[in-house]
Design an enzyme around this catalytic site. Structure first.
Site, mmCIF file in Angstrom:
data_model
loop_
_atom_site.group_PDB
_atom_site.id
_atom_site.type_symbol
_atom_site.label_atom_id
_atom_site.label_comp_id
_atom_site.label_asym_id
_atom_site.label_seq_id
_atom_site.Cartn_x
_atom_site.Cartn_y
_atom_site.Cartn_z
ATOM 1 N N HIS A 145 -2.736 10.459 -26.764
ATOM 2 C CA HIS A 145 -2.829 9.542 -27.900
ATOM 3 C C HIS A 145 -4.136 9.765 -28.653
ATOM 4 O O HIS A 145 -4.173 9.675 -29.882
ATOM 5 C CB HIS A 145 -2.740 8.100 -27.413
ATOM 6 C CG HIS A 145 -2.768 7.094 -28.515
ATOM 7 N ND1 HIS A 145 -1.713 6.916 -29.381
ATOM 8 C CD2 HIS A 145 -3.731 6.215 -28.905
ATOM 9 C CE1 HIS A 145 -2.018 5.973 -30.257
ATOM 10 N NE2 HIS A 145 -3.228 5.534 -29.992
ATOM 11 N N ASP A 199 6.352 2.914 -28.532
ATOM 12 C CA ASP A 199 6.165 1.891 -27.507
ATOM 13 C C ASP A 199 7.145 0.743 -27.778
ATOM 14 O O ASP A 199 8.285 0.782 -27.356
ATOM 15 C CB ASP A 199 4.715 1.432 -27.488
ATOM 16 C CG ASP A 199 4.396 0.544 -26.290
ATOM 17 O OD1 ASP A 199 5.319 0.215 -25.522
ATOM 18 O OD2 ASP A 199 3.224 0.164 -26.122
ATOM 19 N N THR A 200 6.731 -0.266 -28.504
ATOM 20 C CA THR A 200 7.656 -1.364 -28.824
ATOM 21 C C THR A 200 8.505 -1.053 -30.058
ATOM 22 O O THR A 200 9.402 -1.818 -30.403
ATOM 23 C CB THR A 200 6.891 -2.671 -29.075
ATOM 24 O OG1 THR A 200 6.023 -2.491 -30.209
ATOM 25 C CG2 THR A 200 6.072 -3.072 -27.855
ATOM 26 N N ASP A 228 1.022 6.089 -39.919
ATOM 27 C CA ASP A 228 -0.261 5.440 -40.217
ATOM 28 C C ASP A 228 -1.289 6.517 -40.537
ATOM 29 O O ASP A 228 -1.061 7.712 -40.328
ATOM 30 C CB ASP A 228 -0.738 4.550 -39.059
ATOM 31 C CG ASP A 228 -0.738 5.276 -37.722
ATOM 32 O OD1 ASP A 228 -1.182 6.440 -37.682
ATOM 33 O OD2 ASP A 228 -0.296 4.687 -36.722
ATOM 34 N N GLY A 242 7.726 -1.217 -33.125
ATOM 35 C CA GLY A 242 7.438 -2.038 -34.299
ATOM 36 C C GLY A 242 6.927 -1.212 -35.466
ATOM 37 O O GLY A 242 7.421 -1.334 -36.595
ATOM 38 N N THR A 243 5.951 -0.342 -35.207
ATOM 39 C CA THR A 243 5.352 0.467 -36.276
ATOM 40 C C THR A 243 6.365 1.411 -36.893
ATOM 41 O O THR A 243 6.476 1.524 -38.120
ATOM 42 C CB THR A 243 4.155 1.268 -35.725
ATOM 43 O OG1 THR A 243 3.151 0.351 -35.278
ATOM 44 C CG2 THR A 243 3.559 2.168 -36.789
ATOM 45 N N GLU A 252 0.833 -1.202 0.000
ATOM 46 C CA GLU A 252 0.000 0.000 0.000
ATOM 47 C C GLU A 252 0.872 1.258 0.000
ATOM 48 O O GLU A 252 1.948 1.289 0.596
ATOM 49 C CB GLU A 252 -0.925 0.006 1.216
ATOM 50 C CG GLU A 252 -2.007 -1.062 1.169
ATOM 51 C CD GLU A 252 -2.919 -1.021 2.384
ATOM 52 O OE1 GLU A 252 -2.712 -0.148 3.258
ATOM 53 O OE2 GLU A 252 -3.829 -1.867 2.464
ATOM 54 N N LYS A 256 -1.309 1.198 -44.470
ATOM 55 C CA LYS A 256 -1.343 -0.258 -44.282
ATOM 56 C C LYS A 256 -2.687 -0.768 -44.760
ATOM 57 O O LYS A 256 -3.719 -0.218 -44.395
ATOM 58 C CB LYS A 256 -1.202 -0.620 -42.800
ATOM 59 C CG LYS A 256 0.128 -0.355 -42.169
ATOM 60 C CD LYS A 256 0.083 -0.852 -40.730
ATOM 61 C CE LYS A 256 1.333 -0.459 -39.972
ATOM 62 N NZ LYS A 256 1.268 -0.904 -38.572
#
Length: 331
Positions: free
Chosen positions: A148, A241-242, A187, A244-245, A57, A211
Site C-alpha cells: 500500500h 477493502d470496504t 484518488d 466505498g472509495t 496459542e 476529492k
C-alpha cells in the site's frame, strides 16, 4: 473462477535436480496459492505441523531437515491478521533454530501496510513494528507484492523484493481488447500506480478522481480530472477493502459519461460491506482481482474475476534463489 495468467511467465519451471536446497513452506492463510506456487517451482510444499492449543496459542514444527537450505515461507497476513502474523513469526523462528541458510518471508499481502505513518499524536507506526518483528524473528529477506505504501521497504534493514501484480492484470485486460480505454486513479495518492498501469496499456490516457472539502463540516466534493465521456474506464487500486472509495468513484465516472467501468486491484480484502456494494450496485462490468488473499465461495459474485499470481511469485522465488534479476520481470 480463478484464471491462471501464464504470460509473461512460463507455465512451470524445468525440473530441479534432486540435490536442490530450495524449500517452500506454507502458513495457514492461503494454502491454495502456496500449492500453485509449489507446482510452478516443481517442488512439494515442505511438511510442517501447525496446530492451536486450547488456550489459543499457536504451535509450529518443521517436519524435515532444512539445515543449510534456502527456505521460503508463504504467508499473506490477511484476516485474521494477528493470528497469521504470529504464525509467520513462529515459522521464521522455527526455521532459524533449524539452521536454515536463508529464510525469506513471502507476504503476497502485507497486513498493517496502511499504518505507515503517524496522522495524529500518540499513534503507533504499525507497519514499521511489523517490519521489526519479522526481522527480529530471523528473516533474512522479505518478498511482498503491491505494498500500500512503497516506503515500507525502507522499514527493513534486510533485502526486500517488492513485486507487482500489474503484469497479470494487464495481460488479462489486453486479452479483452477493450476500446477507448482510460485508466483512472480513485484518488490523488494512487496517481503514480495508475500512470504506470496506463503506460503498460499502450500509453492509455489517464484520469484522476479528485476529492476536496470546500469547508469544515461540508461534505467532500468529487471531481474527475480528465476525459471519460464515452470511454471504458478502468479504476486501478492496490486493494479493495470496504469498496466505498471505488464504488464512489465508479458512480461519478458513470455520471460523467463513462460507457463502461471496470475495477482492478491486486488485493481483495473485501471487508463488509464490500461484497454487497460491488455485486448489487450495477456500477461495474467486471471486478478484477488476484488471489493474494483467499476469497471464499460465499464472497464471490457474477462480476468477479480472480487472476492467479502464482506463476509470478514462483518465478520471483526462483530468480531470488538463483541470484538472478527480479526487476527485469517488470520492465
Amino acid at each position: 473462477m480463478i484464471r491462471s495468467a501464464t504470460l509473461p511467465f512460463a507455465s512451470a519451471l524445468p525440473s530441479l535436480p534432486d540435490n536442490h536446497r530450495l524449500r517452500l513452506f506454507s502458513g495457514s492463510s492461503n494454502s491454495a496459492l502456496s500449492q500453485e506456487v509449489s507446482r510452478y517451482l516443481g517442488i512439494d510444499l515442505g511438511p510442517m505441523i501447525r496446530k492451536r492449543f486450547a488456550d489459543g496459542e499457536l504451535y509450529v514444527q518443521i517436519q524435515e531437515s532444512i539445515r543449510g537450505c534456502d527456505v521460503y515461507l508463504m504467508q499473506p497476513t490477511c484476516w485474521p491478521v494477528n493470528d497469521h502474523l504470529m504464525e509467520l513469526l513462529i515459522m521464521i523462528d522455527a526455521c532459524r533454530r533449524a539452521s536454515a541458510r536463508q529464510i525469506t518471508a513471502v507476504l503476497p499481502y502485507y497486513g498493517y501496510a496502511r499504518a505507515d505513518r503517524k496522522t495524529a499524536g500518540r499513534e503507533s507506526i504499525t507497519a514499521k513494528l511489523v517490519a521489526n518483528l519479522i526481522t527480529q524473528a530471523g528473516a533474512n529477506r522479505v518478498l511482498a507484492m503491491d505494498l500500500h505504501s512503497a516506503q515500507i521497504q525502507g522499514y527493513f534493514d534486510i533485502p526486500f523484493d517488492h513485486v507487482y501484480g500489474s503484469p497479470v492484470l494487464i495481460d488479462y485486460l489486453r486479452s479483452k481488447n477493450l476500446a477507448d480505454l482510460v485508466v483512472v486513479s480513485p484518488d490523488v495518492g494512487g496517481v503514480a500506480r495508475a500512470r504506470a498501469f496506463a503506460k503498460k496499456l499502450d500509453d492509455a490516457p489517464l484520469a484522476i478522481i479528485d476529492k476536496r472539502r470546500q469547508a469544515h463540516n461540508v461534505a467532500e466534493v468529487l471531481n474527475v480530472i480528465g476525459d471519460v465521456q464515452g470511454k471504458t474506464a478502468v479504476l486501478v487500486d492496490d486493494m479493495i477493502d470496504t469498496a466505498g472509495t471505488i464504488c464512489e468513484g465508479a458512480r461519478l465516472l458513470r455520471k460523467q459519461g463513462a460507457s463502461q467501468v471496470y475495477a482492478c486491484a491486486t488485493h481483495a480484502v473485501f471487508s463488509p460491506p464490500a461484497i454487497e456494494r460491488l455485486s448489487a450496485s450495477g456500477l461495474f462490468e467486471e471486478v478484477i482481482v488476484t488471489n493474494t488473499i483467499p476469497i471464499p465461495e460465499e464472497n464471490r459474485f457474477p462480476q468477479l474475476t480472480i487472476l492467479s499470481v502464482a506463476n509470478l511469485l514462483g518465478e520471483t522465488i526462483w530468480r531470488i534463489h538463483e541470484e538472478s534479476s527480479v526487476s527485469s520481470m517488470f520492465r
